[in-house]
Design a protein around this motif. Structure first.
Motif, short mmCIF file in Angstrom:
data_model
loop_
_atom_site.label_atom_id
_atom_site.label_comp_id
_atom_site.label_asym_id
_atom_site.label_seq_id
_atom_site.Cartn_x
_atom_site.Cartn_y
_atom_site.Cartn_z
N VAL A 1 12.70 30.58 -8.07
CA VAL A 1 11.91 29.85 -7.83
C VAL A 1 11.03 29.66 -9.09
O VAL A 1 10.60 30.71 -9.48
CB VAL A 1 10.96 30.01 -6.46
CG1 VAL A 1 9.76 29.12 -6.30
CG2 VAL A 1 11.60 30.32 -5.34
N THR A 2 11.29 28.35 -9.44
CA THR A 2 10.47 27.87 -10.66
C THR A 2 9.18 27.27 -10.34
O THR A 2 9.32 26.19 -9.57
CB THR A 2 11.11 27.27 -11.58
OG1 THR A 2 12.53 28.03 -12.07
CG2 THR A 2 10.35 26.74 -12.93
N PHE A 3 7.91 27.27 -10.95
CA PHE A 3 6.79 26.61 -10.41
C PHE A 3 5.66 26.71 -11.44
O PHE A 3 5.64 27.31 -12.55
CB PHE A 3 6.11 27.60 -9.32
CG PHE A 3 5.88 28.89 -9.31
CD1 PHE A 3 4.50 29.32 -10.11
CD2 PHE A 3 6.77 29.82 -9.38
CE1 PHE A 3 4.52 30.73 -10.38
CE2 PHE A 3 6.77 31.23 -9.56
CZ PHE A 3 5.47 31.75 -10.23
N ASN A 4 4.66 25.91 -11.37
CA ASN A 4 3.54 25.83 -11.81
C ASN A 4 2.21 25.59 -10.95
O ASN A 4 2.30 25.05 -10.14
CB ASN A 4 3.47 24.58 -12.75
CG ASN A 4 4.11 24.93 -14.42
OD1 ASN A 4 3.99 26.03 -14.96
ND2 ASN A 4 4.99 23.74 -14.91
N ILE A 5 1.16 26.22 -11.54
CA ILE A 5 -0.06 26.09 -10.87
C ILE A 5 -1.00 25.13 -11.70
O ILE A 5 -1.05 25.27 -13.05
CB ILE A 5 -0.74 27.52 -10.73
CG1 ILE A 5 0.00 28.32 -9.74
CG2 ILE A 5 -2.24 27.30 -10.00
CD1 ILE A 5 -0.49 29.68 -9.69
N ASP A 6 -1.61 24.18 -10.94
CA ASP A 6 -2.50 23.12 -11.61
C ASP A 6 -3.45 23.71 -12.55
O ASP A 6 -4.16 24.97 -12.21
CB ASP A 6 -3.23 22.24 -10.73
CG ASP A 6 -2.31 21.28 -9.93
OD1 ASP A 6 -1.14 21.20 -10.41
OD2 ASP A 6 -2.80 20.87 -8.86
N ASP A 7 -3.64 23.34 -13.84
CA ASP A 7 -4.55 23.90 -14.83
C ASP A 7 -4.57 25.18 -15.28
O ASP A 7 -5.45 25.81 -15.73
CB ASP A 7 -5.78 23.64 -14.20
CG ASP A 7 -6.46 22.15 -13.90
OD1 ASP A 7 -5.97 21.19 -14.61
OD2 ASP A 7 -7.00 21.72 -12.70
N VAL B 1 -1.26 37.54 -15.58
CA VAL B 1 -2.35 38.13 -14.56
C VAL B 1 -1.27 38.80 -13.57
O VAL B 1 -1.66 39.82 -13.09
CB VAL B 1 -2.78 36.96 -13.78
CG1 VAL B 1 -3.65 37.45 -12.41
CG2 VAL B 1 -3.99 36.15 -14.63
N LEU B 2 -0.03 38.09 -13.20
CA LEU B 2 1.01 39.13 -12.45
C LEU B 2 1.34 40.19 -13.06
O LEU B 2 1.55 40.94 -12.19
CB LEU B 2 2.09 37.91 -12.24
CG LEU B 2 2.00 36.67 -11.29
CD1 LEU B 2 3.22 36.09 -11.31
CD2 LEU B 2 1.34 36.97 -9.79
N VAL C 1 0.20 28.06 -1.59
CA VAL C 1 -0.75 28.21 -2.35
C VAL C 1 -1.28 26.94 -3.20
O VAL C 1 -0.25 25.88 -3.35
CB VAL C 1 -0.14 29.10 -3.75
CG1 VAL C 1 -1.32 29.40 -4.71
CG2 VAL C 1 0.34 30.50 -3.19
N GLU C 2 -2.50 26.65 -3.15
CA GLU C 2 -3.11 25.37 -3.32
C GLU C 2 -2.76 24.99 -5.01
O GLU C 2 -3.12 25.82 -5.85
CB GLU C 2 -4.64 25.56 -3.25
CG GLU C 2 -5.38 24.11 -3.46
CD GLU C 2 -6.71 24.13 -2.92
OE1 GLU C 2 -7.40 22.98 -3.33
OE2 GLU C 2 -7.36 25.27 -2.51
N THR D 1 -4.31 34.91 -8.99
CA THR D 1 -4.43 33.96 -10.23
C THR D 1 -5.18 32.89 -10.17
O THR D 1 -5.90 32.53 -10.95
CB THR D 1 -2.94 33.60 -10.75
OG1 THR D 1 -2.04 34.97 -10.76
CG2 THR D 1 -2.72 33.03 -11.97
N LYS D 2 -4.84 32.26 -8.96
CA LYS D 2 -5.66 30.96 -8.79
C LYS D 2 -7.30 31.20 -8.64
O LYS D 2 -7.94 30.52 -9.30
CB LYS D 2 -5.23 30.27 -7.54
CG LYS D 2 -5.64 28.98 -7.21
CD LYS D 2 -5.33 28.02 -7.85
CE LYS D 2 -5.82 26.50 -7.57
NZ LYS D 2 -5.36 25.49 -8.35
#
Length: 406
Positions: free
Chosen positions: A332-338, A347-348, A317-318, A398-399
């Motif tokens: 798994v813990t994560f963030n998406i840019d912006d 959204v999920l 996922v970009e 979401t992206k």
């Protein structure tokens, strides 16, 4: 029994959320409950609801047998040497506070040290902050490596002859880091300190043997391992518990009450003042039966595979950043840019996927990561690779959604 078969034993998972099949990926916050636990708690309330340790009538005897029987199951589950070492509490937070308020305040003084890590849950930070303020002790932190792991050389440098308590989580609720608590306990003991392990995120997912770990205290919650909310456990070595004073006073924990002085019951009851969490303990016992039937080794293997699969699927996922080490527990813990984590979770949720967003009661760790919040997907024995696929597809949506918005 595979994950899809296990899933059928959890009634809540057989539903749609926002018109989509529920994909529950928030078990690190609280797990869902198998039908065996639900029915066991219902049976208590329907058939033998009564107080424990007080009456000689049939219902009271059945309730007492169920409650104390659950204590025996907990003892075997974590391999404590005696049921005297098993204290029922409201959860991990209460268990840690009990140690901090009883052992900590009575055994610490100015110049002494308490050692923890920056990755701790707030419930394993704030009690020690308060003890340090009350006693004049110093609160110290073991530094983290770049990937969120602990180097034992750093432990040796941080723990000194002045250290009296070391308190470390076995598994991080944010990074999934599996800490070497057995080795940390050995270092603590070499310096004359006692070791408390926060087992909230480990006990539901892997085999725990408190004697093998040689920890002095171990705390965990029932609701994260298929049991009811409001029930938890403090394990403590008998020699330490016998010297500690209760922090709650009233019925059930007394031996004799006079007008001016009172004495306490023996272990473990001196720490269980008032009517205990009877249904919760019985439900926890049923959860232990269930987990042992599946097998903790199988659960750990399954979750490890899911976590590795999730890291592979999400890495494509970009703009997505995953936090924590490669070798990890089942989250798994994560963030998406912006995109703010709360927006990701919203959204999920529209896709029927439940994840956690926020600071996860780990604000010092968020500061260490240089973020204000993250999103987290956490897995349990009822999750499947299809759940991970749904998460990955939801993150792509979401992206795309926020890409179009901006």
């Amino acid at each position: 029994m595979n994950a899809k078969e296990i899933r059928q034993l959890f009634p809540i998972l057989d539903q749609k959320v926002n018109g989509k099949p529920l994909v529950y990926l928030d078990s690190a916050a609280t797990s869902q409950k198998p039908i065996q636990v639900i029915e066991k708690v219902e049976d208590y309330y329907r058939r033998y609801n009564s107080n424990v340790h007080r009456g000689v009538h049939t219902l009271g005897t059945l309730a007492t047998d169920g409650y104390e029987g659950a204590r025996g199951k907990v003892r075997r589950f974590i391999n404590a040497s005696s049921t005297e070492e098993i204290i029922f509490t409201r959860g991990t937070t209460t268990a840690i506070n009990l140690v901090a308020s009883s052992y900590g305040r009575d055994n610490l003084a100015e110049g002494d040290e308490i050692v923890i890590t920056p990755m701790e849950h707030h419930s394993n930070i704030i009690p020690w902050q308060q003890v340090a303020k009350a006693t004049g002790a110093t609160l110290k932190y073991i530094p983290l490596q770049e990937d969120g792991t602990i180097d034992l050389e750093d432990v040796k440098k941080t723990v000194t002859a002045n250290t009296k308590i070391v308190a470390v989580m076995q598994v991080s609720n944010v990074l999934g880091t599996i800490n070497p608590v057995k080795e940390i306990a050995a270092i603590a003991h070499q310096n004359g300190a006692v070791m408390l392990v926060d087992g909230a995120q480990s006990t539901p997912h892997m085999r725990v043997d408190v004697q093998e770990l040689d920890c002095d205290f171990f705390a965990f919650s029932g609701h994260k391992m298929g049991g009811p909310t409001g029930i938890g456990v403090l394990y403590g070595k008998k020699a330490l518990l016998e010297k500690m004073e209760p922090i709650e006073f009233g019925g059930e924990m007394i031996d004799f009450v006079g007008l001016q002085e009172s004495t306490w019951k023996e272990l473990p009851w001196k720490f269980e003042g008032g009517t205990p969490i009877i249904a919760g303990a019985i439900g926890l016992g049923a959860a232990i039966d269930f987990l042992e039937e599946i097998g903790l080794g199988e659960i750990e293997k399954h979750e490890h595979e899911l976590a590795q699969y999730a890291m592979e699927r999400l890495s494509v996922v970009e703009g997505l950043t995953i936090y924590g080490p490669k070798k990890r527990a089942g989250l798994v813990t994560f963030n998406i840019d912006d995109v703010h984590p709360h927006d990701v979770a919203t959204v999920l949720d529209a896709e029927g996927i439940a994840v956690r967003a926020g600071h996860h009661c780990a604000q010092p760790l968020m500061k260490w990561l240089d973020v204000t919040a993250t999103a987290r997907a956490s897995f349990y024995l009822y999750n499947t690779k299809e759940d991970v696929d749904a998460l990955a597809e939801g993150l792509v949506k979401t992206k795309e959604y926020f890409g179009n918005v901006f």
